[in-house]
Design a protein around this motif. Structure first.
Motif, mmCIF file in Angstrom:
data_model
loop_
_atom_site.group_PDB
_atom_site.id
_atom_site.type_symbol
_atom_site.label_atom_id
_atom_site.label_comp_id
_atom_site.label_asym_id
_atom_site.label_seq_id
_atom_site.Cartn_x
_atom_site.Cartn_y
_atom_site.Cartn_z
ATOM 1 N N UNK A 164 41.893 47.300 15.146
ATOM 2 C CA UNK A 164 42.101 47.045 13.830
ATOM 3 C C UNK A 164 40.442 47.332 12.870
ATOM 4 N N UNK A 165 39.358 47.316 13.300
ATOM 5 C CA UNK A 165 37.749 47.512 12.880
ATOM 6 C C UNK A 165 37.675 49.400 13.419
ATOM 7 N N UNK A 222 34.723 41.234 14.756
ATOM 8 C CA UNK A 222 34.943 42.397 15.525
ATOM 9 C C UNK A 222 34.637 42.834 14.277
ATOM 10 N N UNK A 223 35.845 42.697 12.738
ATOM 11 C CA UNK A 223 36.261 43.051 11.728
ATOM 12 C C UNK A 223 34.683 43.911 10.884
ATOM 13 N N UNK A 224 34.172 42.521 11.140
ATOM 14 C CA UNK A 224 33.098 42.022 10.124
ATOM 15 C C UNK A 224 31.667 42.953 10.993
ATOM 16 N N UNK A 225 31.348 42.838 12.487
ATOM 17 C CA UNK A 225 31.214 44.141 12.999
ATOM 18 C C UNK A 225 30.676 45.491 12.431
ATOM 19 N N UNK A 226 31.954 45.953 12.127
ATOM 20 C CA UNK A 226 32.020 47.264 12.337
ATOM 21 C C UNK A 226 31.855 47.659 10.895
ATOM 22 N N UNK A 227 31.729 46.707 10.240
ATOM 23 C CA UNK A 227 32.158 46.863 8.797
ATOM 24 C C UNK A 227 30.050 46.917 8.987
ATOM 25 N N UNK A 228 29.558 46.143 9.170
ATOM 26 C CA UNK A 228 28.322 46.277 8.895
ATOM 27 C C UNK A 228 27.144 47.523 10.080
ATOM 28 N N UNK A 284 24.377 49.023 17.601
ATOM 29 C CA UNK A 284 25.185 48.045 18.812
ATOM 30 C C UNK A 284 26.158 47.326 18.522
ATOM 31 N N UNK A 285 27.078 46.735 18.950
ATOM 32 C CA UNK A 285 28.435 45.751 18.995
ATOM 33 C C UNK A 285 28.987 44.981 19.963
ATOM 34 N N UNK A 286 28.676 43.784 20.195
ATOM 35 C CA UNK A 286 28.938 43.004 21.505
ATOM 36 C C UNK A 286 30.289 42.161 21.776
ATOM 37 N N UNK A 287 31.512 42.887 21.972
ATOM 38 C CA UNK A 287 32.713 42.710 20.896
ATOM 39 C C UNK A 287 32.870 40.876 22.090
ATOM 40 N N UNK A 296 21.539 41.590 13.095
ATOM 41 C CA UNK A 296 22.293 41.628 12.117
ATOM 42 C C UNK A 296 23.309 40.795 11.716
ATOM 43 N N UNK A 297 23.138 39.669 11.301
ATOM 44 C CA UNK A 297 23.878 38.432 11.254
ATOM 45 C C UNK A 297 24.465 37.975 10.008
ATOM 46 N N UNK A 298 23.624 38.923 9.517
ATOM 47 C CA UNK A 298 24.392 38.974 7.882
ATOM 48 C C UNK A 298 24.376 39.729 6.746
ATOM 49 N N UNK A 299 25.093 40.716 6.157
ATOM 50 C CA UNK A 299 25.196 41.990 5.501
ATOM 51 C C UNK A 299 24.015 41.393 3.967
ATOM 52 N N UNK A 300 23.749 40.650 4.109
ATOM 53 C CA UNK A 300 23.697 40.191 1.997
ATOM 54 C C UNK A 300 22.202 40.598 2.071
ATOM 55 N N UNK A 301 21.163 40.780 2.753
ATOM 56 C CA UNK A 301 20.070 41.075 2.275
ATOM 57 C C UNK A 301 20.089 43.183 2.511
ATOM 58 N N UNK A 302 21.162 43.475 3.261
ATOM 59 C CA UNK A 302 21.310 44.850 3.323
ATOM 60 C C UNK A 302 21.710 45.293 1.777
#
Length: 405
Positions: A306-307, A257-263, A276-279, A170-176
């Protein structure tokens, strides 16, 4: 068929058939999604977020008191946080909420590997398959995507699907957001029922090729099913802007990383079992020469905390069953912050009992008999309340002292 076409995924299917743009992330619909109050009332599924620090994770974060006597890695009484029951962590964790700090444990992993490539692969391999996929496949639920990787960096380990479950990027949240009814109306999007029929027709036309290439096209096969399942359900409205505001984001691209936590929150709320989120890149956390621990602390404070705080405040609660696991290739050795042959994972969740099995000695070693990678995943499966068969598939849970279940 060329290798490029073999890699077609769910997002390609939706882009081609339903007219959306950006990466696809579709899941089961939860009424009232995107508000913390609704999560407490409706989210009964279990979920796990794995945050992986490529390059290594200094044991000072989960076993700070191990270094206090000699002051190695810059540990002092001023930068240790004693949470109780033997768990002493770096004070960086003090910014987390009270619930997260009361439901945290350090888990020792004696994998015996001090090389990056081998350590990365080992952390994400149990029985020659990915434990992420094993766990995601075994936890059930109605989500169309059971295992998701948020961001451009993919988690290590085998990519072979487990029981039809593969790791979807998942590289963009728009579709979800669009699929869940949270975005602005898009006149270029076909009606959901028409898109579902289009996907069914495309799947039928592809049956011969799908059956002839069951392994290489497993992501495409899964993509058809996920897209059809999602589009067959009515969209449930939710407040996407509330999510963006909570994580202080201005766009939907998963590029921080903030966007990864949101996603990760978005995917879990839409039905994913494991995210999974790779930092960062391959050696982001390879802190050679960081004898004071200053670089590791600064990076952790800026990139992770922060995230992590926003995510745990919203998702890790007494009424949810969401678990966070933070770990890396290995801990950092002394005296030069090089490669140790063990690691210490931090686990936060409502079923985690405050404590530690990851207290290293002054030379960054774990006691004899400390479990390896299988033990970590058996523990994670337990606190995530995965079925007993999944837990036993990892060899059981050897970390019962830090488990409430």
């Amino acid at each position: 068929m060329s290798s490029n076409k073999n890699n077609i995924s769910r997002r390609d299917l939706i882009k081609l058939t339903a007219g959306t743009t950006s990466a696809l992330a579709l899941g089961g619909m939860v009424p009232g999604i995107m508000t913390p109050e609704a999560l407490a009332q409706t989210a009964t599924q279990s979920a796990v977020l794995c945050v992986f620090l490529p390059g290594g994770c200094n044991a000072l974060f989960g076993s700070a008191d191990s270094f206090s006597g000699a002051g190695t890695f810059g540990v002092t009484n001023a930068n240790m946080l004693n949470l109780g029951n033997g768990l002493v962590v770096d004070s960086t964790f003090n910014t987390l909420g009270a619930f997260a700090k009361a439901n945290m444990a350090s888990v020792g992993v004696a994998h015996g590997i001090a090389a990056h490539g081998s350590a990365k692969a080992a952390q994400f391999t149990v029985g020659n398959v990915s434990p992420v996929l094993t766990l995601a496949a075994g936890m059930g639920g109605s989500g169309s995507i059971k295992a998701a990787n948020v961001g451009a960096e993919m988690a290590p380990g085998p990519g072979t699907a487990v029981s039809g479950t593969s790791l979807q990027q998942i590289t963009d949240m728009k579709s979800t957001i669009d699929a869940l009814g949270g975005g602005a109306p898009d006149p270029t999007m076909p009606k959901r029922e028409f898109a579902a029929k289009g996907i069914t027709a495309a799947e039928q036309m592809s049956q011969q090729r799908l059956k002839g290439n069951p392994e290489s096209l497993v992501s495409m096969t899964n993509g058809y099913k996920a897209a059809f399942d999602t589009l067959s359900k009515p969209a449930q409205p939710f407040n996407a802007q509330e999510l963006m505001t909570a994580y202080n984001l201005t766009g939907t691209t998963v590029n921080s990383m903030m966007a990864k936590f949101a996603a990760a929150e978005l995917m879990i709320r839409s039905g994913s079992n494991v995210v999974t989120a790779v930092a960062g890149g391959a050696l982001t956390w390879d802190t050679h020469g960081d004898t004071s621990g200053a670089r590791a602390r600064q990076r952790f404070a800026q990139d992770i905390m922060p995230g992590l705080k926003v995510f745990t405040d919203r998702m890790v609660t007494a009424t949810s069953n969401v678990t966070v696991v933070i770990f890396g290739d290995f801990a950092r050795s002394l005296p030069g912050s090089d490669h140790a042959s063990v690691t210490v994972a931090t686990v936060i969740g409502p079923n985690v009992k405050l404590g530690t099995t990851g207290k290293v000695d002054a030379n960054v070693g774990l006691p004899g008999g400390t479990p390896g990678v299988n033990g970590l995943w058996g523990y994670v499966a337990t606190v995530a309340k995965a079925p007993a068969a999944v837990v036993q598939g990892f060899g059981g849970n050897p970390h019962t002292a830090i488990s409430k279940v």
